[in-house]
Write a protein that holds these residues in place. Structure first.
Motif, PDB file in Angstrom:
ATOM      1  N   ARG A 177       0.835  -1.208   0.000  1.00  0.00           N
ATOM      2  CA  ARG A 177       0.000   0.000   0.000  1.00  0.00           C
ATOM      3  C   ARG A 177       0.866   1.252   0.000  1.00  0.00           C
ATOM      4  N   ILE A 178       1.974   1.238   0.710  1.00  0.00           N
ATOM      5  CA  ILE A 178       2.890   2.387   0.694  1.00  0.00           C
ATOM      6  C   ILE A 178       3.404   2.617  -0.717  1.00  0.00           C
ATOM      7  N   ARG A 179       3.847   1.557  -1.379  1.00  0.00           N
ATOM      8  CA  ARG A 179       4.400   1.693  -2.737  1.00  0.00           C
ATOM      9  C   ARG A 179       3.356   2.088  -3.767  1.00  0.00           C
ATOM     10  N   SER A 180       2.086   1.838  -3.455  1.00  0.00           N
ATOM     11  CA  SER A 180       1.028   2.259  -4.381  1.00  0.00           C
ATOM     12  C   SER A 180       0.859   3.773  -4.393  1.00  0.00           C
ATOM     13  N   GLY A 181       1.443   4.446  -3.395  1.00  0.00           N
ATOM     14  CA  GLY A 181       1.339   5.902  -3.320  1.00  0.00           C
ATOM     15  C   GLY A 181       0.115   6.402  -2.581  1.00  0.00           C
ATOM     16  N   TYR A 182      -0.633   5.497  -1.952  1.00  0.00           N
ATOM     17  CA  TYR A 182      -1.891   5.901  -1.309  1.00  0.00           C
ATOM     18  C   TYR A 182      -1.661   6.963  -0.238  1.00  0.00           C
ATOM     19  N   TYR A 183      -0.689   6.759   0.636  1.00  0.00           N
ATOM     20  CA  TYR A 183      -0.519   7.644   1.787  1.00  0.00           C
ATOM     21  C   TYR A 183       0.030   9.010   1.387  1.00  0.00           C
ATOM     22  N   ASP A 184       1.045   9.044   0.549  1.00  0.00           N
ATOM     23  CA  ASP A 184       1.586  10.352   0.182  1.00  0.00           C
ATOM     24  C   ASP A 184       0.638  11.098  -0.751  1.00  0.00           C
ATOM     25  N   LEU A 194       3.786   8.004   8.953  1.00  0.00           N
ATOM     26  CA  LEU A 194       2.977   6.879   9.393  1.00  0.00           C
ATOM     27  C   LEU A 194       3.338   6.569  10.836  1.00  0.00           C
ATOM     28  N   GLU A 195       2.331   6.306  11.653  1.00  0.00           N
ATOM     29  CA  GLU A 195       2.576   5.871  13.023  1.00  0.00           C
ATOM     30  C   GLU A 195       2.045   4.453  13.179  1.00  0.00           C
ATOM     31  N   LEU A 196       2.928   3.499  13.361  1.00  0.00           N
ATOM     32  CA  LEU A 196       2.533   2.111  13.535  1.00  0.00           C
ATOM     33  C   LEU A 196       2.235   1.857  15.002  1.00  0.00           C
ATOM     34  N   MET A 197       1.021   1.433  15.288  1.00  0.00           N
ATOM     35  CA  MET A 197       0.744   0.984  16.653  1.00  0.00           C
ATOM     36  C   MET A 197       1.672  -0.175  16.978  1.00  0.00           C
ATOM     37  N   PRO A 198       1.883  -0.500  18.255  1.00  0.00           N
ATOM     38  CA  PRO A 198       3.016  -1.342  18.660  1.00  0.00           C
ATOM     39  C   PRO A 198       3.239  -2.573  17.777  1.00  0.00           C
ATOM     40  N   ILE A 199       4.489  -2.714  17.330  1.00  0.00           N
ATOM     41  CA  ILE A 199       4.861  -3.811  16.439  1.00  0.00           C
ATOM     42  C   ILE A 199       5.763  -4.819  17.146  1.00  0.00           C
ATOM     43  N   ALA A 208      10.511   1.482   2.116  1.00  0.00           N
ATOM     44  CA  ALA A 208       9.537   1.898   1.111  1.00  0.00           C
ATOM     45  C   ALA A 208       8.906   3.235   1.475  1.00  0.00           C
ATOM     46  N   ALA A 209       8.625   3.446   2.763  1.00  0.00           N
ATOM     47  CA  ALA A 209       8.056   4.721   3.201  1.00  0.00           C
ATOM     48  C   ALA A 209       9.037   5.860   2.970  1.00  0.00           C
ATOM     49  N   ALA A 218       7.944   9.768   6.838  1.00  0.00           N
ATOM     50  CA  ALA A 218       8.579   9.341   8.079  1.00  0.00           C
ATOM     51  C   ALA A 218       7.748   8.209   8.684  1.00  0.00           C
ATOM     52  N   VAL A 219       8.376   7.398   9.518  1.00  0.00           N
ATOM     53  CA  VAL A 219       7.680   6.291  10.170  1.00  0.00           C
ATOM     54  C   VAL A 219       7.963   6.366  11.668  1.00  0.00           C
ATOM     55  N   LEU A 220       6.892   6.433  12.464  1.00  0.00           N
ATOM     56  CA  LEU A 220       7.001   6.491  13.917  1.00  0.00           C
ATOM     57  C   LEU A 220       6.526   5.175  14.508  1.00  0.00           C
TER      58      LEU A 220
END
Length: 652
Positions: free
Chosen positions: A157-164, A171-176, A228-229, A235-237
Motif C-alpha cells: 500500500r505504501i508503494r502504491s502511493g496511497y498515503y503520500d 505513518l505511526e505504527l501501533m506497537p509492532i 519503502a516509506a 517518516a515512520v514512527l
C-alpha cells in the motif's frame, strides 16, 4: 542473544544472578537441549556448530530459577523477532539476509513538527481480509518458524502511493513488538485468544522490548516497509510502551529473567505488567530497546504511550539518552501533563483537551461535564480556549515556564484515534481508551450515547483539523469517513470508501502543505457565537505584513443551516473560498449563508484583484460602466459586488 563465529553460532543469555544459576538452549539445534556455560554471574554462553546456513532457526532458553526451585522456558529477550506460534519462539536467520545486516535508507528530508500529518494505523487491522495471518497454534519443537504477511501488505500500500497522495507526511505504527497471547486482566492472566480472527490486543501488552511481532512478519520485512516509506518521503514512527507490558508469566517475559524489575502490585485497569525503571539494569535495558527501533530498524521517531505513569525526571533521562544515538528522532508524549511538556524534552504531546471538546462539538453536544472544574461548561468556549493556547495550563493559571501563553505547547491534535469513536458513526457510546466510558452530562451515569455522526460531520471536522497550528493526526479510515466500531477485524477501507470525504481530506491536506500559514501558531478567533454555534478564526500574520497569505476559516456546528451570518473580517477586499471556489467581496464584515455542517476556507486574493478605496465607499459611489450600486459596506451579497462587471449569483 546470538552472534556468528567461524566455528559456529554463539548464543548468549543474561539474567539476574540472584535468581538464575543455570541455563540451557533448546530448539532446532543438533543435540538439543544444550547446556550453557556460565562465563560470569548471570551471563551464560554456548557455541553451536553444524547449523544450516539457509534457514530461519527457532530457539529458546531454559533457566533454573533458584527462588522457584525449578526450570522455566523463556524467549531470548534480545531476539530480533518472535514467531507467530503461541509459544513465541525466538528466531534467528542463519546465513540469510535479515534486519541485522540490512538497514532502511535514510529519510531524504525529515518533516518539521508543524509539517507532521501523522496517519495512525494498527498493522493487524489495516490490511485486506486476504492477508494471511500465521496459524497461531502450538507448534512442535522441530517445526519451521511461521510469520504473518502483514508488513508485506502494508508495504504494497505504501508503494502504491496511497498515503503520500492523501497528503500525510508520517505513518505511526501501533506497537509492532511481540505481544502475549493471553488476555491480561487486573486479577492476572486470563484465557488465551482462541484464534487469529479473535481480536487480540493492539500491542500495548508487549512481552518483548526488542523483538518484532511474528504475527505481522519478520524484522527484515519491517525494515523493507520503512525503506519503502522513506522512498515515498514518509517518516515512520513507532508507538512504544516503555515500562508496561504483558502481564503473564509464560512466553519468556523479561521478568522471568529479572523478576526484581517487576512492580509487585501494579495499579492499572488493564492488568498490565509495570517495570520499576529504578531497579538495577532496567533502565539501560528499555533504552536499548528504543535504540533497536530507531537505529537498527530505522524508525524516525517514537510515540511514547502512557507517559504520565513515569516520573518526568525519568523521562528527561530517557530523552537525553535517545538524543545521544538518534539526535533527530521525533519524540511525542501521549499524555499532555505540564511537566512532560516543559521539562522532559519531548518534541510534542497528544492534545487530550482538543480530542475531548472537538468531537463533542461536532456531535452537537454544546455543554459537557468538565471533570477538573466539576461543572458543566460550554463545549465551544472550551474549544476556543484550546485553539488560543489557554487550555495549557487549564483553568486560568497565568503562566508556566517553557510555554508561550500566546501559542501554547507543541501539540498533536486529532479527532479520531484507537481510543476514540468514529466521528462519522451515527450513534456512539462516548468512551476513551477502549472500554473506558466517559460521563458527558455530569449525572454520574454511563454510558452516554451521542448522535449526529455522519459523512458531513466528518468533513466539517476535517476542515477544523487541517487548519490548526502544530501537528495533526488521522486514524486509519478517517479519510473516507469510516463508521465502524472500535473493535475491528479487518481493514476499515474495505467496508467504506467515500470518494467525497476522501477528496475533501486530500484537498485540505494539500492546502496545508502548500500554505505554511495553516500550520503556524498565529490563530486569532474572529467570531465564536455560542448561541448560533458558529466559529470563525483567521490564520496569518498581521495585515501590516501583507494580506496575501491570510486565511479565514468559518465552521457551522449548529443543527441547521445558518443565514445572514456576519463575520468581522481582518481586512476589506476579495476573499476566495479555497474549498468551493466562490469569491466573496467584503468590507469590514462578511455576511453569508452556511449550510448544515458547512465550512469555508477563505483566502485573501492578491493586490491586483483587491478592491480599491473608492470601491468601498457608501451607496452613491458607482462602479464603472455597469453602475452597480453598493447597498452596504459589508459584503453580504456577492450579487452587490462593487468590483464586478456583472452581478455574481449566490445561494441564499
Amino acid at each position: 542473544m546470538t552472534s556468528a563465529q567461524p566455528s559456529g553460532e554463539i548464543f548468549e543469555l543474561q539474567a539476574d544472578p540472584e535468581v538464575v544459576d543455570k541455563a540451557a538452549l533448546e530448539g532446532q539445534l543438533p543435540g538439543s537441549p544444550l547446556s550453557m556455560h556460565r562465563v560470569a554471574k548471570g551471563h551464560f554462553r554456548v557455541v553451536v556448530s553444524g547449523l544450516r546456513t539457509d534457514a530461519m532457526l527457532r530457539y529458546r532458553f531454559r533457566v533454573h530459577r533458584k527462588d522457584l526451585g525449578r526450570w522455566i522456558q523463556v524467549s531470548d529477550p534480545f531476539a530480533w523477532q518472535l514467531d507467530a506460534s503461541r509459544q513465541r519462539w525466538s528466531t534467528r536467520a542463519i546465513g540469510l539476509e535479515d534486519a541485522t545486516r540490512k538497514k532502511a535508507r535514510p529519510l531524504p528530508r525529515r518533516p518539521t513538527f508543524d509539517q507532521l500529518v501523522i496517519y495512525e494505523l494498527c498493522p493487524r487491522e489495516v490490511v485486506p481480509k486476504a492477508t494471511r495471518y500465521a496459524d497461531l497454534v502450538t507448534a512442535p519443537t522441530g517445526a519451521q518458524p511461521r510469520f504473518g504477511s502483514i508488513f508485506r501488505a502494508i508495504t504494497r500500500r505504501i508503494r502504491s502511493g496511497y498515503y503520500d497522495q492523501l497528503g500525510v507526511t508520517a505513518l505511526e505504527l501501533m506497537p509492532i513488538l511481540a505481544q502475549g497471547w493471553r488476555r491480561a486482566t487486573p486479577q492476572g492472566v486470563g484465557r488465551p485468544f482462541e484464534s487469529p480472527t479473535e481480536r487480540p490486543p493492539w500491542g500495548y501488552q508487549a512481552m518483548s522490548w526488542y523483538a518484532v511481532n511474528g504475527d505481522y512478519g519478520t524484522a527484515a520485512e519491517l525494515v523493507e516497509l520503512i525503506d519503502a516509506a522513506h522512498a515515498r518521503g514518509l517518516a515512520v514512527l513507532a508507538d512504544v510502551s516503555l515500562e508496561h507490558g504483558y502481564g503473564g508469566k509464560e512466553n519468556g517475559l523479561v521478568t522471568d529473567l529479572w523478576p526484581r524489575w517487576r512492580v509487585p502490585r501494579p495499579k492499572n485497569r488493564w492488568g498490565l505488567l509495570e517495570l520499576d525503571l529504578a531497579a538495577p539494569g532496567a533502565f539501560p535495558f528499555v533504552v536499548g530497546g528504543l535504540r533497536r527501533l530507531l537505529v537498527d530498524l530505522g524508525f524516525d521517531g517514537l510515540r511514547l504511550d502512557w507517559t504520565e505513569k513515569v516520573p518526568p525526571k525519568t523521562w528527561k533521562r530517557v530523552v537525553a539518552e535517545v538524543r545521544r544515538f538518534a539526535p533527530e528522532a521525533i519524540l511525542i508524549s501521549e499524555n499532555p501533563t505540564l511537566p512532560l511538556i516543559t521539562e522532559a524534552g519531548f518534541d510534542g504531546t497528544w492534545d487530550f483537551f482538543f480530542h475531548w471538546e472537538a468531537p463533542l462539538l461536532l456531535r452537537r453536544v454544546y455543554r459537557n461535564w468538565d471533570g477538573l472544574a466539576k461543572r458543566l461548561v460550554s463545549t465551544q468556549r472550551k474549544l476556543v480556549e484550546n485553539l488560543e493556547g489557554r487550555a495549557y495550563p487549564p483553568h486560568g493559571a497565568k503562566r508556566v515556564a517553557g510555554i508561550d501563553p500566546a501559542k501554547g505547547p507543541p501539540v498533536v491534535r486529532y479527532l479520531e484515534s484507537h481510543d476514540l469513536p468514529r466521528v462519522a458513526r451515527r450513534r456512539v457510546r462516548w468512551q476513551h481508551g477502549g472500554g473506558h466510558l466517559m460521563d458527558v452530562d455530569g449525572d454520574g451515569k454511563t454510558p452516554d450515547w451521542l448522535n449526529h455522526g455522519s459523512q458531513a460531520t466528518s468533513r466539517l471536522g476535517a476542515t477544523l483539523l487541517a487548519t490548526l497550528p502544530g501537528a495533526i493526526l488521522l486514524f486509519q479510515g478517517q479519510e473516507h469517513g469510516a463508521d465502524d466500531e472500535l473493535i475491528w477485524a479487518h481493514d476499515p477501507l474495505e467496508s467504506r470508501r467515500d470518494a467525497k470525504t476522501f477528496g475533501h481530506y486530500q484537498r485540505l491536506l494539500k492546502l496545508r502543505a502548500r500554505l505554511p500559514v495553516l500550520r503556524q501558531n498565529d490563530l486569532r478567533v474572529l467570531l465564536s457565537d455560542d448561541k448560533r454555534h458558529v466559529l470563525a478564526y483567521s490564520r496569518g500574520e498581521d495585515p501590516a505584513r501583507g494580506d496575501d497569505d491570510r486565511i479565514v476559516v468559518v465552521l457551522n456546528f449548529a443543527p441547521q443551516a445558518v443565514r445572514r451570518l456576519r463575520i468581522p473580517m481582518p481586512s476589506p477586499g476579495r476573499w476566495r473560498d479555497l474549498l468551493g471556489g466562490k469569491t466573496y467581496p467584503c468590507g469590514k464584515e462578511l455576511t453569508l449563508h452556511l449550510p448544515l455542517a458547512g465550512s469555508l476556507l477563505l483566502q485573501k486574493l492578491g493586490k491586483r484583484q483587491t478592491l480599491g478605496k473608492r470601491q468601498t465607499l457608501g451607496k452613491r459611489q458607482t462602479l464603472g460602466k455597469r453602475q452597480t450600486r453598493a447597498k452596504t459596506k459589508d459584503c453580504e451579497p456577492a450579487r452587490y459586488a462593487r468590483h464586478a462587471s456583472k452581478p455574481v449569483s449566490t445561494s441564499r
